[in-house]
Design an enzyme around this catalytic site. Structure first.
Site, PDB file in Angstrom:
ATOM      1  N   LYS A  83      42.273 116.606  63.510  1.00  0.00           N
ATOM      2  CA  LYS A  83      43.439 117.175  62.841  1.00  0.00           C
ATOM      3  C   LYS A  83      43.110 118.514  62.182  1.00  0.00           C
ATOM      4  CE  LYS A  83      45.518 112.659  61.858  1.00  0.00           C
ATOM      5  NZ  LYS A  83      45.997 111.741  60.800  1.00  0.00           N
ATOM      6  N   GLU A  99      38.694 101.371  66.476  1.00  0.00           N
ATOM      7  CA  GLU A  99      38.867 102.051  65.193  1.00  0.00           C
ATOM      8  C   GLU A  99      38.205 101.280  64.061  1.00  0.00           C
ATOM      9  OE1 GLU A  99      42.455 104.891  64.170  1.00  0.00           O
ATOM     10  OE2 GLU A  99      42.995 102.833  63.670  1.00  0.00           O
ATOM     11  N   HIS A 112      39.774  96.329  92.647  1.00  0.00           N
ATOM     12  CA  HIS A 112      39.731  97.285  93.751  1.00  0.00           C
ATOM     13  C   HIS A 112      39.503  98.705  93.242  1.00  0.00           C
ATOM     14  CE1 HIS A 112      41.192  94.233  96.659  1.00  0.00           C
ATOM     15  NE2 HIS A 112      41.719  93.727  95.560  1.00  0.00           N
TER      16      HIS A 112
END
Length: 440
Positions: free
Chosen positions: A417, A282, A303
């Site tokens: 948003k 961010e 793995h």
């Protein structure tokens, strides 16, 4: 803390050292980009006993009333507390019959109906309280969670008792949550105006839920205070671990290493990785720039992701948090049949095997073209973790300024948003709703 970048193959030039020190000075002068969100820089040293006493006292009241406390928040209002709690907790504590501390769980960090339902069902078996963390009180995810949990508390205990089981961490003067807390009489702590969410773990945002969970928040702050001093303006480059880390990762980025993988050989640190990903993603991911932060938990991910790290596209580097000393001792015993062929390890501690795996992997990855930074901490305890958090925060600010971005805003977070509100037919979004539904 020790930081070793010898396995990157880079020497830090005088020019890059000067850039890192200048960036650090800019953080302290308050004259750089995003300077209205620099309250975290001197935050640890500004925390006094009175502030900690108030947090511990509020936590004690919740601990007395509740065996389950739901911490409601998202992003920086969630990840810091979750990271420290995971690092400081016994992952098998819930298997014990006696619980020493209240269980702290999290809500409002997603909008999953199943997660919410299962949390509310589980809460029915417990005496509950809530810590709600939001500057505005209107962020969608935590607002939905708090609406439901508040209703449950009031239905179960009545409004007066519910008000004693809810603590709000919010803006000092304005916003929906501040208004509600004042009207309902909730105990309240302040999110400082000049501290952004991803830098807020050492404010009541992180300290209150951690104190409820039994974490030694005084030791956590002490560790951060020590690291603040070690990375202060005027500290020589070679003695400033945050400046070194910021400089090396920018050298790697300039040379085409676009992905940084943070890893550790201790699963307790998995959520430190998650907190770190928000902090750096961010802060630096803007203007078409920035290292992509990824993470692994080792040796498990050897793995799964190990193949790509060893032989995939050579655009990545690794930073490993190495823990020098475990808290406990487990020795591998000899077995008469030795069917698994492990008797050559008999008498060795598991930590010895883990360390040899770490060193062996480091050499293999370096040989495979993956530069490696190693950050060694002495052990996993509250003071050490406090120092580690501040180390990463300070390095993030320095690194962002070297990169040339504002490390303290997040304009891209708002894009989703607008679309979500339009799709939900929020009042005021009528035109956007028509346009976006047509696209779908």
């Amino acid at each position: 803390m020790k930081i070793d970048y010898s396995k990157t193959g880079y020497e830090i030039s005088a020019e890059m050292k000067a850039k890192a020190l200048a960036a650090n000075a800019l953080l302290h002068s308050g004259e750089g980009k995003g300077n209205d969100f620099l309250g975290w820089v001197n935050l640890p040293s500004s925390i006094d006993d009175a502030q900690l006493d108030a947090i511990v006292a509020a936590a004690a009241k919740l601990r007395e009333k509740c065996d389950l406390v739901i911490c409601i928040g998202i992003g920086g209002s969630y990840l810091g507390a979750k990271a420290v709690l995971e690092a400081m907790s016994n992952p098998f504590q819930l298997l014990k019959k006696e619980q020493e501390n209240p269980t702290v769980v999290f809500a409002g960090q997603n909008i999953s109906e199943d997660y919410t339902y299962e949390l509310m069902e589980a809460a029915k078996e417990h005496s509950i309280g809530a810590i709600v963390i939001s500057k505005s009180g209107t962020t969608t995810e935590p607002a939905i969670a708090f609406r439901l949990i508040k209703a449950e508390l009031e239905a179960r205990y009545g409004k007066a008792e519910a008000a004693e089981r809810i603590v709000a961490v919010t803006d000092k003067a304005r916003g929906a949550l501040k208004t509600l807390a004042t009207d309902e009489g909730y105990p309240t702590f302040v999110i400082p105006d000049d501290v952004g969410g991803r830098f807020s773990v050492l404010t009541p945002v992180g300290l209150l839920p951690l104190a409820v969970a039994g974490v030694d928040v005084r030791a956590l702050v002490k560790g951060a205070q020590k690291m603040e001093a070690q990375t202060a303006e005027g500290v020589a480059f070679e003695e400033n671990p945050s400046a070194i880390y910021a400089a090396v990762r920018n050298l790697l980025y300039a040379d085409g290493k676009k992905i940084e993988i943070l890893g550790s050989y201790e699963p307790k640190l998995q959520y430190i990785n998650e907190w770190w990903k928000q902090l750096y993603g961010e802060s630096e991911g803007k203007e078409g720039k920035g290292i992509f932060p990824a993470s692994v938990t080792l040796t498990a991910d050897l793995h799964s992701m190990g193949q790509y790290i060893q032989e995939g596209e050579r655009t990545l580097f690794e930073t490993i948090i190495s823990v020098a000393a475990p808290k406990h001792k487990v020795v591998i015993e000899a077995d008469e049949q030795n069917l698994d062929g492990l008797n050559f390890m008999a008498g060795k501690r598991i930590s010895e095997v883990n360390r040899m795996a770490e060193l062996g992997v480091q050499l293999a990855h370096v040989d495979g073209g993956v530069p490696n930074i190693r950050i060694e901490i002495p052990t996993i305890d509250a003071e050490t973790i406090g120092g580690l958090l501040y180390f990463f925060e300070k390095a993030c600010g320095i690194s962002g300024y070297i990169l040339g971005v504002n490390p303290f805003d997040q304009p891209g977070v708002e894009a989703y948003k607008k679309n979500m509100f339009a799709l939900l037919d929020k009042p005021g979004y009528e035109e956007e709703s028509k346009k976006i539904k047509a696209r779908l």
